[in-house]
Write a protein that holds these residues in place. Structure first.
Motif, mmCIF file in Angstrom:
data_model
loop_
_atom_site.group_PDB
_atom_site.id
_atom_site.type_symbol
_atom_site.label_atom_id
_atom_site.label_comp_id
_atom_site.label_asym_id
_atom_site.label_seq_id
_atom_site.Cartn_x
_atom_site.Cartn_y
_atom_site.Cartn_z
ATOM 1 N N GLU A 1 0.834 -1.203 0.000
ATOM 2 C CA GLU A 1 0.000 0.000 0.000
ATOM 3 C C GLU A 1 0.871 1.257 0.000
ATOM 4 O O GLU A 1 0.566 2.237 -0.683
ATOM 5 C CB GLU A 1 -0.922 -0.016 1.220
ATOM 6 C CG GLU A 1 -1.934 -1.154 1.198
ATOM 7 C CD GLU A 1 -2.703 -1.284 2.496
ATOM 8 O OE1 GLU A 1 -2.328 -0.596 3.487
ATOM 9 O OE2 GLU A 1 -3.664 -2.070 2.539
ATOM 10 N N GLU B 1 3.004 7.892 -5.894
ATOM 11 C CA GLU B 1 2.096 8.960 -6.316
ATOM 12 C C GLU B 1 2.520 10.301 -5.701
ATOM 13 O O GLU B 1 2.528 11.335 -6.364
ATOM 14 C CB GLU B 1 0.659 8.617 -5.906
ATOM 15 C CG GLU B 1 0.043 7.481 -6.706
ATOM 16 C CD GLU B 1 -1.366 7.151 -6.254
ATOM 17 O OE1 GLU B 1 -1.859 7.811 -5.308
ATOM 18 O OE2 GLU B 1 -1.977 6.234 -6.830
ATOM 19 N N LYS B 2 2.877 10.247 -4.426
ATOM 20 C CA LYS B 2 3.322 11.456 -3.735
ATOM 21 C C LYS B 2 4.617 11.987 -4.349
ATOM 22 O O LYS B 2 4.773 13.198 -4.567
ATOM 23 C CB LYS B 2 3.525 11.156 -2.250
ATOM 24 C CG LYS B 2 3.818 12.383 -1.395
ATOM 25 C CD LYS B 2 4.221 11.992 0.024
ATOM 26 C CE LYS B 2 3.148 11.171 0.699
ATOM 27 N NZ LYS B 2 3.536 10.827 2.109
ATOM 28 N N GLU C 1 1.201 4.644 -2.616
ATOM 29 C CA GLU C 1 1.007 5.984 -2.077
ATOM 30 C C GLU C 1 2.255 6.859 -2.259
ATOM 31 O O GLU C 1 2.163 8.015 -2.678
ATOM 32 C CB GLU C 1 0.671 5.894 -0.586
ATOM 33 C CG GLU C 1 -0.662 5.244 -0.275
ATOM 34 C CD GLU C 1 -0.833 5.010 1.215
ATOM 35 O OE1 GLU C 1 0.040 5.465 1.991
ATOM 36 O OE2 GLU C 1 -1.832 4.367 1.600
#
Length: 343
Positions: free
Chosen positions: A284, A291-292, A288
């Protein structure tokens, strides 16, 4: 009298040895470990503390401490503090560390099939990658005879992400743009062939030394997931990044087999439970954080980011077909076909 005395002594020794049980054979039980005298697992890796792998490793250490009530302690050594790319595998096989999380392709030293992550455009998307991680083919790799022969056991995969090309010379849009550039690469003939097919050169450089190599002009570019590009601050020495999405950098958790199997069963169970939870966390987190990091890159003001079209990626894929012609047999048609069948 002497005869009976001898028999008595022998009987007492037998009872003593039986009572000692595992202690007589050098084995330890969970009772031998406490929060003050814990079982130590040395976990070495090469990326930054705030990378996906770094955060997942620290999360694993925290969970192990909680689940074993401090009887097992994971000592995490990030950023090549203990061992680097070139020596962590040998350190694991010799038992100098107990756990490592190298990128899969590093295992080419033991088994050439592990270069599957370097095969260009083998994986379609993140869902496809996860399907493979949970497949029988992946299980076979983790438990291969080649690993066992080196006293190594594979436990699980921690995803990192798709690789993208960056450099400090020009935007990379077409195959022509790669010609004449020199890229940092992990060890492995597949990556050498990849860059050769694009008319570029490559140099095998340890991950921890990549920033300096880029800064000093030893190489012009590199390939990394967005998070590695961001957390290692490669944007400071590479102003051009294109979303090529051509290969993978994924990590594999390996342990020293002898050490791992010596852990008392009632302690090993919570450690493995912690690893399973950390794997979910890492999966996960990778999505995340990438993308960040992509957002950080786009808004940095120092990186010229180019979003490639599918047609442009297809042109790269066609140029990279010679890699399949050369390495399918080494990686085995069975493994490649099993991965492709999961799309």
């Amino acid at each position: 009298m002497n005869k009976w005395l001898l028999l008595t002594v022998i009987s007492l020794l037998s009872l003593l040895l039986a009572a000692c049980g595992g202690a007589a054979s050098g084995e330890k039980s969970s009772e031998d470990y406490t929060a003050e005298n814990p079982l130590i697992i040395k976990f070495s890796h090469v990326t930054a503390i705030d990378s996906v792998k770094g955060q997942a490793a620290d999360h694993f250490a925290q969970l192990v401490d909680e689940k074993t009530e401090g009887k097992v302690k994971v000592e995490v050594y990030p950023s090549s503090q203990l061992y680097g790319d070139n020596d962590e595998l040998d350190a694991l096989a010799s038992g100098n560390v107990h756990m490592i999380a190298p990128s899969a392709t590093k295992m080419v030293k033991i088994d050439r099939r592990w270069q599957f992550t370097d095969m260009p455009y083998l994986f379609e998307d993140e869902e496809h990658v996860q399907e493979f991680f949970e497949s029988e083919a992946a299980h076979d790799l983790l438990n291969s005879d080649q690993l066992s022969a080196n006293d190594i056991k594979g436990l699980t995969f921690w995803p990192n992400g798709f690789k993208h090309m960056s450099n400090n010379k020009r935007p990379l849009v077409t195959v022509e743009d790669f010609k004449g550039l020199k890229f940092r690469a992990q060890a492995g003939q597949v990556l050498e062939a990849q860059f050769e097919s694009l008319g570029a050169g490559s140099a095998t450089i340890a991950f921890g030394e990549t920033y300096a190599a880029l800064q000093q002009g030893t190489v012009d570019g590199a390939e990394n997931p967005y998070n590695n590009f961001d957390t290692m601050k490669f944007y400071e020495v590479q102003p051009y990044l294109s979303s090529t999405q051509h290969g993978r950098v994924d990590y594999v958790i390996f342990v020293n087999k002898t050490f791992w199997e010596s852990i008392p069963e009632d302690l090993l169970a919570p450690v493995e439970e912690a690893l399973a939870e950390s794997t979910t966390y890492a999966t996960e987190l990778a999505e995340e954080e990438n993308e960040k990091s992509l957002e950080n890159i786009k808004t940095s003001g120092v990186v010229e980011f180019y979003e490639m079209t599918q047609e442009e990626r297809d042109a790269l894929k066609e140029a990279l077909q010679p890699v399949y012609d050369e390495f399918t047999e080494a990686i085995t048609p069975e493994l490649i076909e099993s991965i492709q069948s999961l799309k």
